[in-house]
Design a protein around this motif. Structure first.
Motif, PDB file in Angstrom:
ATOM      1  N   MET A   1      -3.094 -12.822 -10.515  1.00 19.48           N
ATOM      2  CA  MET A   1      -3.519 -12.787  -9.480  1.00 19.48           C
ATOM      3  C   MET A   1      -2.425 -13.925  -8.290  1.00 19.48           C
ATOM      4  O   MET A   1      -1.777 -14.369  -8.231  1.00 19.48           O
ATOM      5  CB  MET A   1      -4.305 -13.827  -9.083  1.00 19.48           C
ATOM      6  CG  MET A   1      -5.951 -14.731  -7.676  1.00 19.48           C
ATOM      7  SD  MET A   1      -6.395 -15.314  -7.686  1.00 19.48           S
ATOM      8  CE  MET A   1      -8.305 -14.313  -8.459  1.00 19.48           C
ATOM      9  N   THR A   2      -2.564 -13.566  -6.169  1.00 20.22           N
ATOM     10  CA  THR A   2      -0.997 -13.749  -5.974  1.00 20.22           C
ATOM     11  C   THR A   2      -1.527 -15.031  -5.166  1.00 20.22           C
ATOM     12  O   THR A   2      -3.110 -14.866  -4.741  1.00 20.22           O
ATOM     13  CB  THR A   2      -0.992 -12.352  -4.875  1.00 20.22           C
ATOM     14  OG1 THR A   2      -0.847 -11.098  -5.816  1.00 20.22           O
ATOM     15  CG2 THR A   2      -0.337 -12.676  -4.195  1.00 20.22           C
ATOM     16  N   SER A   3      -0.792 -15.781  -4.678  1.00 19.58           N
ATOM     17  CA  SER A   3      -1.533 -16.855  -4.739  1.00 19.58           C
ATOM     18  C   SER A   3      -0.332 -16.951  -2.852  1.00 19.58           C
ATOM     19  O   SER A   3       0.868 -17.150  -3.124  1.00 19.58           O
ATOM     20  CB  SER A   3      -0.763 -17.962  -5.167  1.00 19.58           C
ATOM     21  OG  SER A   3      -1.018 -19.505  -4.485  1.00 19.58           O
ATOM     22  N   VAL A   4      -1.038 -16.643  -1.931  1.00 22.20           N
ATOM     23  CA  VAL A   4      -0.925 -16.730  -0.936  1.00 22.20           C
ATOM     24  C   VAL A   4      -1.690 -17.588   0.609  1.00 22.20           C
ATOM     25  O   VAL A   4      -2.694 -17.855  -0.011  1.00 22.20           O
ATOM     26  CB  VAL A   4      -1.937 -15.698   0.110  1.00 22.20           C
ATOM     27  CG1 VAL A   4      -1.169 -14.960   1.503  1.00 22.20           C
ATOM     28  CG2 VAL A   4      -1.255 -14.250  -0.930  1.00 22.20           C
ATOM     29  N   LEU A   5      -0.458 -18.497   0.872  1.00 22.13           N
ATOM     30  CA  LEU A   5      -0.566 -19.345   1.506  1.00 22.13           C
ATOM     31  C   LEU A   5      -0.446 -18.979   2.947  1.00 22.13           C
ATOM     32  O   LEU A   5       0.978 -18.743   3.123  1.00 22.13           O
ATOM     33  CB  LEU A   5       0.128 -20.760   1.157  1.00 22.13           C
ATOM     34  CG  LEU A   5       0.022 -22.423   1.963  1.00 22.13           C
ATOM     35  CD1 LEU A   5       0.565 -23.068   0.878  1.00 22.13           C
ATOM     36  CD2 LEU A   5       1.619 -22.254   3.146  1.00 22.13           C
ATOM     37  N   ILE A   6      -1.230 -19.045   3.684  1.00 24.58           N
ATOM     38  CA  ILE A   6      -0.888 -19.316   4.976  1.00 24.58           C
ATOM     39  C   ILE A   6      -1.235 -20.526   6.145  1.00 24.58           C
ATOM     40  O   ILE A   6      -2.507 -20.939   5.899  1.00 24.58           O
ATOM     41  CB  ILE A   6      -1.989 -17.921   5.433  1.00 24.58           C
ATOM     42  CG1 ILE A   6      -2.037 -16.578   4.998  1.00 24.58           C
ATOM     43  CG2 ILE A   6      -2.012 -17.670   7.170  1.00 24.58           C
ATOM     44  CD1 ILE A   6      -3.430 -16.312   4.684  1.00 24.58           C
ATOM     45  N   VAL A  79       4.122 -20.539  -4.871  1.00 19.28           N
ATOM     46  CA  VAL A  79       3.666 -19.447  -3.808  1.00 19.28           C
ATOM     47  C   VAL A  79       3.783 -18.379  -3.801  1.00 19.28           C
ATOM     48  O   VAL A  79       5.043 -18.378  -4.091  1.00 19.28           O
ATOM     49  CB  VAL A  79       3.553 -20.459  -2.146  1.00 19.28           C
ATOM     50  CG1 VAL A  79       3.198 -19.306  -1.430  1.00 19.28           C
ATOM     51  CG2 VAL A  79       2.616 -21.815  -2.309  1.00 19.28           C
ATOM     52  N   ASP A  80       3.800 -17.178  -3.915  1.00 19.44           N
ATOM     53  CA  ASP A  80       3.771 -15.932  -4.382  1.00 19.44           C
ATOM     54  C   ASP A  80       4.051 -15.150  -2.383  1.00 19.44           C
ATOM     55  O   ASP A  80       4.901 -14.754  -2.406  1.00 19.44           O
ATOM     56  CB  ASP A  80       2.676 -14.798  -4.738  1.00 19.44           C
ATOM     57  CG  ASP A  80       2.745 -15.431  -5.847  1.00 19.44           C
ATOM     58  OD1 ASP A  80       3.847 -15.282  -6.850  1.00 19.44           O
ATOM     59  OD2 ASP A  80       1.540 -15.935  -6.279  1.00 19.44           O
ATOM     60  N   VAL A  81       3.494 -15.493  -1.485  1.00 16.77           N
ATOM     61  CA  VAL A  81       3.152 -15.157  -0.327  1.00 16.77           C
ATOM     62  C   VAL A  81       3.053 -16.392   0.944  1.00 16.77           C
ATOM     63  O   VAL A  81       2.037 -16.834   1.066  1.00 16.77           O
ATOM     64  CB  VAL A  81       2.355 -13.966  -0.177  1.00 16.77           C
ATOM     65  CG1 VAL A  81       2.842 -13.800   1.105  1.00 16.77           C
ATOM     66  CG2 VAL A  81       2.941 -13.436  -1.186  1.00 16.77           C
TER      67      VAL A  81
END
Length: 287
Positions: A1-6, A79-81
């Motif tokens: 599962m991709t970890s995305v921080l925005i 974090v991936d993205v």
């Protein structure tokens, strides 16, 4: 599962981007400066039965950035993205705009993305991959408009920083993209201008009438702003596609503007811009 921080997810492009990643089943960390501002994001997520975390993260505060990123990585790994979306807009004359407002632009729009990028990069390097998407603005690629110099400077600086970072982290398998949206219907369009506490230039400001004239023009432009969901799609696409150019404009108006500016000098462009502004806001006031 991709970890995305925005960052900056309370409204606009950040909110739509958080929902767009969540719809794919990614692990989304939708950061907000003030948790009270996350009500609309959470309402939209519940309506679609989407799962996301909403950490508090103030991009202008070193401790806040460190605490938020550390907590995310302790729970879910690197974090991936990273999507550096948080930003503010303030307009005002170069001569009279209060310096605290000018500094606030740089603190949020330039130093903010730098803080968060520095916080996630060690984890990305250790894993050997990752994507950083800096949400800049068309204003960072085109000529600066009157009263928009400080905002344009903050976004142009973010573009330059993105270029250097792109070259520096590429050997570690990390990609950097600098998205440059045109006009989108986000709350940033309506935020107050420079000047006194009410956001307007003071009564004795020699540029007051000119500033009000430009504000009328910008308000008319904002009426035709595109849906932020379109920009969110561009963010997701940039995170997915390794072929995304470092500098990528978003929106038909942004593409048209860059095409129009090809081979045009500032001296050639300014009268055309002023003519367009007068067609929407009336004659430019004399000093």
């Amino acid at each position: 599962m991709t970890s995305v921080l925005i960052t900056g997810c309370s409204s606009g492009i950040g909110l739509e981007t958080a929902l767009a990643f969540a719809r794919r089943g990614d692990r989304v960390h939708a950061c907000v400066r003030d948790p009270a501002g996350a009500a609309e994001l959470l309402r939209r997520a519940r309506a679609e039965d989407l799962t996301l975390d909403v950490p508090r993260l103030d991009v202008t505060d070193d401790a806040s950035v460190t605490a938020a990123v550390t907590a995310v990585q302790d729970r879910h790994g690197p974090v991936d993205v990273l999507v550096n979306n948080a930003g503010i807009d303030r307009t005002g004359p170069v001569e009279t705009m209060p310096l605290d407002r000018a500094r606030a632009l740089m603190e949020t729009n330039l130093w903010g993305p730098l803080r968060v990028s520095r916080a996630v990069l060690p984890g990305m390097r250790a894993r050997g991959g990752g994507v950083i998407v800096n949400v800049s603005s068309l204003a960072g690629r085109t000529f600066a408009v009157p009263h928009g110099g400080f905002y344009a400077a903050s976004k142009a600086a973010l573009g330059a920083l993105s270029e250097a970072l792109y070259a520096e982290v590429q050997p570690f398998g990390i990609r950097v993209v600098c998205l440059e949206p045109g006009s989108f219907a986000s709350r940033i369009q309506g935020r107050p201008a420079a000047g006194a506490t009410d956001g307007k230039p003071s009564e004795d400001d020699p540029y007051r009438a000119d500033h009000a004239w430009l504000a009328r023009f910008l308000a008319r432009v904002a009426e035709g702003a595109a849906d932020c969901a379109e920009a969110a799609e561009a963010v997701v696409a940039a995170a997915d596609d390794p072929g995304t150019p470092l500098h990528t404009v978003v929106g038909k108006d942004a593409e048209a503007a860059l095409g129009f500016l090809a081979g045009v000098s500032y001296e050639q462009w300014l009268p055309r811009f002023l003519g367009q502004a007068e067609s929407l806001a009336g004659p430019r006031p004399a000093p």
